[in-house]
Design a protein around this motif. Structure first.
Motif, PDB file in Angstrom:
ATOM      1  N   GLN A  40      10.915   5.615   2.570  1.00 29.14           N
ATOM      2  CA  GLN A  40      11.023   4.540   3.553  1.00 29.14           C
ATOM      3  C   GLN A  40       9.750   3.692   3.563  1.00 29.14           C
ATOM      4  OE1 GLN A  40      12.096   6.575   7.243  1.00 29.14           O
ATOM      5  NE2 GLN A  40      14.244   6.054   6.928  1.00 29.14           N
ATOM      6  N   ARG A  41       9.852   2.509   4.180  1.00 32.87           N
ATOM      7  CA  ARG A  41       8.721   1.581   4.212  1.00 32.87           C
ATOM      8  C   ARG A  41       8.386   1.187   5.644  1.00 32.87           C
ATOM      9  NH1 ARG A  41       9.595  -3.256   0.176  1.00 32.87           N
ATOM     10  NH2 ARG A  41      11.016  -3.883   1.832  1.00 32.87           N
ATOM     11  N   ILE A  42       7.119   0.917   5.852  1.00 31.39           N
ATOM     12  CA  ILE A  42       6.641   0.392   7.132  1.00 31.39           C
ATOM     13  C   ILE A  42       6.126  -1.022   6.871  1.00 31.39           C
ATOM     14  CG2 ILE A  42       4.963   0.670   8.994  1.00 31.39           C
ATOM     15  CD1 ILE A  42       4.911   3.662   8.305  1.00 31.39           C
ATOM     16  N   VAL A  43       6.595  -1.989   7.639  1.00 29.28           N
ATOM     17  CA  VAL A  43       6.180  -3.380   7.462  1.00 29.28           C
ATOM     18  C   VAL A  43       5.299  -3.792   8.629  1.00 29.28           C
ATOM     19  CG1 VAL A  43       6.929  -5.769   7.191  1.00 29.28           C
ATOM     20  CG2 VAL A  43       8.280  -3.912   6.176  1.00 29.28           C
ATOM     21  N   GLU A  46       4.543   1.822   1.554  1.00 31.62           N
ATOM     22  CA  GLU A  46       5.553   2.694   0.969  1.00 31.62           C
ATOM     23  C   GLU A  46       5.162   4.147   1.216  1.00 31.62           C
ATOM     24  OE1 GLU A  46       5.810   1.592  -3.111  1.00 31.62           O
ATOM     25  OE2 GLU A  46       6.894  -0.267  -2.699  1.00 31.62           O
ATOM     26  N   VAL A  47       6.105   4.933   1.736  1.00 31.43           N
ATOM     27  CA  VAL A  47       5.826   6.298   2.175  1.00 31.43           C
ATOM     28  C   VAL A  47       6.359   7.316   1.166  1.00 31.43           C
ATOM     29  CG1 VAL A  47       6.232   8.017   3.982  1.00 31.43           C
ATOM     30  CG2 VAL A  47       5.855   5.607   4.593  1.00 31.43           C
ATOM     31  N   ARG A  48       5.507   8.279   0.813  1.00 29.10           N
ATOM     32  CA  ARG A  48       5.911   9.423   0.004  1.00 29.10           C
ATOM     33  C   ARG A  48       5.615  10.689   0.807  1.00 29.10           C
ATOM     34  NH1 ARG A  48       8.098   5.996  -1.961  1.00 29.10           N
ATOM     35  NH2 ARG A  48       8.056   5.153  -4.060  1.00 29.10           N
ATOM     36  N   VAL A  49       6.565  11.631   0.822  1.00 29.48           N
ATOM     37  CA  VAL A  49       6.414  12.862   1.614  1.00 29.48           C
ATOM     38  C   VAL A  49       6.428  14.064   0.666  1.00 29.48           C
ATOM     39  CG1 VAL A  49       7.358  14.272   3.467  1.00 29.48           C
ATOM     40  CG2 VAL A  49       7.575  11.769   3.568  1.00 29.48           C
ATOM     41  N   ALA A 104       0.858  -1.186   0.000  1.00 27.82           N
ATOM     42  CA  ALA A 104       0.000   0.000   0.000  1.00 27.82           C
ATOM     43  C   ALA A 104       0.896   1.239   0.000  1.00 27.82           C
ATOM     44  CB  ALA A 104      -0.914   0.013   1.233  1.00 27.82           C
ATOM     45  N   ARG A 105       0.393   2.321  -0.546  1.00 25.64           N
ATOM     46  CA  ARG A 105       1.176   3.565  -0.625  1.00 25.64           C
ATOM     47  C   ARG A 105       0.407   4.698   0.041  1.00 25.64           C
ATOM     48  NH1 ARG A 105       1.771   0.595  -5.126  1.00 25.64           N
ATOM     49  NH2 ARG A 105       3.910   0.140  -5.824  1.00 25.64           N
ATOM     50  N   ILE A 106       1.139   5.510   0.809  1.00 26.72           N
ATOM     51  CA  ILE A 106       0.514   6.663   1.446  1.00 26.72           C
ATOM     52  C   ILE A 106       1.355   7.904   1.152  1.00 26.72           C
ATOM     53  CG2 ILE A 106      -0.582   5.352   3.306  1.00 26.72           C
ATOM     54  CD1 ILE A 106       1.681   6.246   5.140  1.00 26.72           C
ATOM     55  N   VAL A 107       0.672   9.060   1.105  1.00 29.06           N
ATOM     56  CA  VAL A 107       1.331  10.339   0.886  1.00 29.06           C
ATOM     57  C   VAL A 107       1.153  11.176   2.149  1.00 29.06           C
ATOM     58  CG1 VAL A 107       1.446  12.425  -0.524  1.00 29.06           C
ATOM     59  CG2 VAL A 107       0.928  10.221  -1.589  1.00 29.06           C
TER      60      VAL A 107
END
Length: 385
Positions: free
Chosen positions: A232-235, A255-258, A123-126
């Motif tokens: 960076q990633r959070i598992v 998966e993190v996007r800032v 999953a991807r988050i912004v």
């Protein structure tokens, strides 16, 4: 004939004290290397394959190995030291278990029904810059495979159940006998009727169509740790797709996007910021307003500050996501040259420039001196030629 044969231990490349596991490992490697399916039309490979199988057929049998260790190849010739007529082309030696590991056969229902870990999902988050720096909570939406709620993962319609496969008797494999140059050989392969599971479903579940699993959309509240960085990633362990046959779930990988910030640029745990200052502030020194993670604050710059000068505020950067130790905030000042001056302002600046002379502009004075000296040296060199 016996004298022309290679030593069986030499054929398999093992010592005479090799264990059963060592023998099996050596045999599997060589049988795969020389198998006719891997070397179509290669007579030399075919001969090696026969030699390898013959060696393993003897050394894998404790009684035959003991005879071979005592009498050598004579143990398996007519009238030899206790062989009793040899081993007759391996008799009914079953290579199915050996071949199954690298030719896809065998394994039976035990292999088909072995626990399998579920797939990982992504999953991807912004995040805004502030959310990444200070941490936050986010709702994440993603798809994952779960056991069917209607049949409980069995694949059979409610009120029915999977039945034992009549073709393989629930073993999951069928055994084939084939006459080869090596004699009669038995091989095992997965049962076509039950696909190696040992059971068949007569009435498949209408919801999952007999698979026992369905793909669903899930929503999950996730805590984003302070200090996480772009890329960076959070598992999240066990939040992925369901495992099969009692296997564990896979993981959810976020998966993190800032998004970029209006003032700050981040490099690791350090923050960088450019602040414009006026010519007067740079010359006289001043308390200027700078941005920090906590908001605006005043910072004093000394008189004579040059454009491009950096000031470090230690411990005012981003907290490391693992150690929680904060980085630094580095402020770089840029002197803004005034534009659209009035005639009076220009006159005043002119007078100011005359009053300063070179003693207040050491870099410029040094530069001009070097330039003049260089020109003189060049002129002297030309006149001497």
């Amino acid at each position: 004939m016996a004298d022309s044969k290679r030593d069986y231990y030499e054929v398999l490349g093992v010592s005479k004290t090799a264990s059963e596991d060592e023998l099996k490992k050596a045999y599997r490697t060589l049988a795969k290397k020389y198998h006719p399916d891997m070397n179509p039309g290669d007579k030399d490979a075919e001969q090696h394959f026969k030699e390898v199988n013959e060696a393993y057929a003897v050394l894998s049998d404790k009684e035959k190995r003991a005879q071979y260790d005592r009498f050598g190849h004579d143990a398996f010739t007519q009238g030899g030291g206790g062989a009793g007529g040899g081993f007759g082309g391996f008799g009914g030696f079953d290579f199915g278990d050996i071949f199954s590991s690298f030719f896809g056969g065998g394994g039976g229902a035990s292999r088909a029904n072995a626990p399998v870990e579920g797939d990982d999902e992504v999953a991807r988050i912004v995040l805004s810059f502030e959310e990444a720096v200070f941490g936050c909570k986010k709702e994440v939406t993603y798809n994952r495979v779960e056991a069917c709620g209607d049949c409980g993962g069995s694949g059979a319609e409610k009120g029915t159940r999977a039945e034992t496969c009549t073709r393989c008797g629930g073993r999951g494999t069928v055994t084939l006998q084939q006459r080869t140059a090596l004699g009669m050989m038995q091989t095992s392969r997965p049962c076509d009727a039950c696909r190696g599971r040992g059971k068949v479903i007569s009435t498949p579940c209408h919801n999952c169509r007999g698979s026992g699993y369905v793909k669903l959309t899930k929503k999950l509240d996730v805590t984003i740790p302070a200090g996480i960085d772009n890329g960076q990633r959070i598992v999240l362990r066990g939040q992925g797709s369901a495992g099969r046959n009692g296997g564990p779930n896979g993981d959810l990988i976020i998966e993190v996007r800032v998004r970029p910030h209006a003032f700050f640029e981040r490099d690791g745990d350090n923050l960088y910021c450019e602040v414009p200052i006026t010519f007067v502030e740079a010359a006289l020194g001043a308390d200027i307003e700078i941005p920090t993670l906590e908001g605006k604050e005043s910072y004093h710059i000394p008189d004579g500050t040059q454009t491009g000068t950096s000031f470090t505020l230690r411990g005012r950067g981003v907290a490391n996501v693992n150690t929680k130790r904060k980085g630094n905030l580095i402020i770089t000042v840029n002197v803004e040259v005034p534009k659209n001056l009035t005639a009076e302002q220009k006159r005043i600046l002119g007078e100011f420039a005359k009053s300063c002379g070179d003693q207040n502009n050491t870099k410029r004075a040094g530069f001009l001196k070097k330039l003049i000296d260089r020109c003189r040296n060049a002129a002297n060199g030309s006149s001497n030629q």
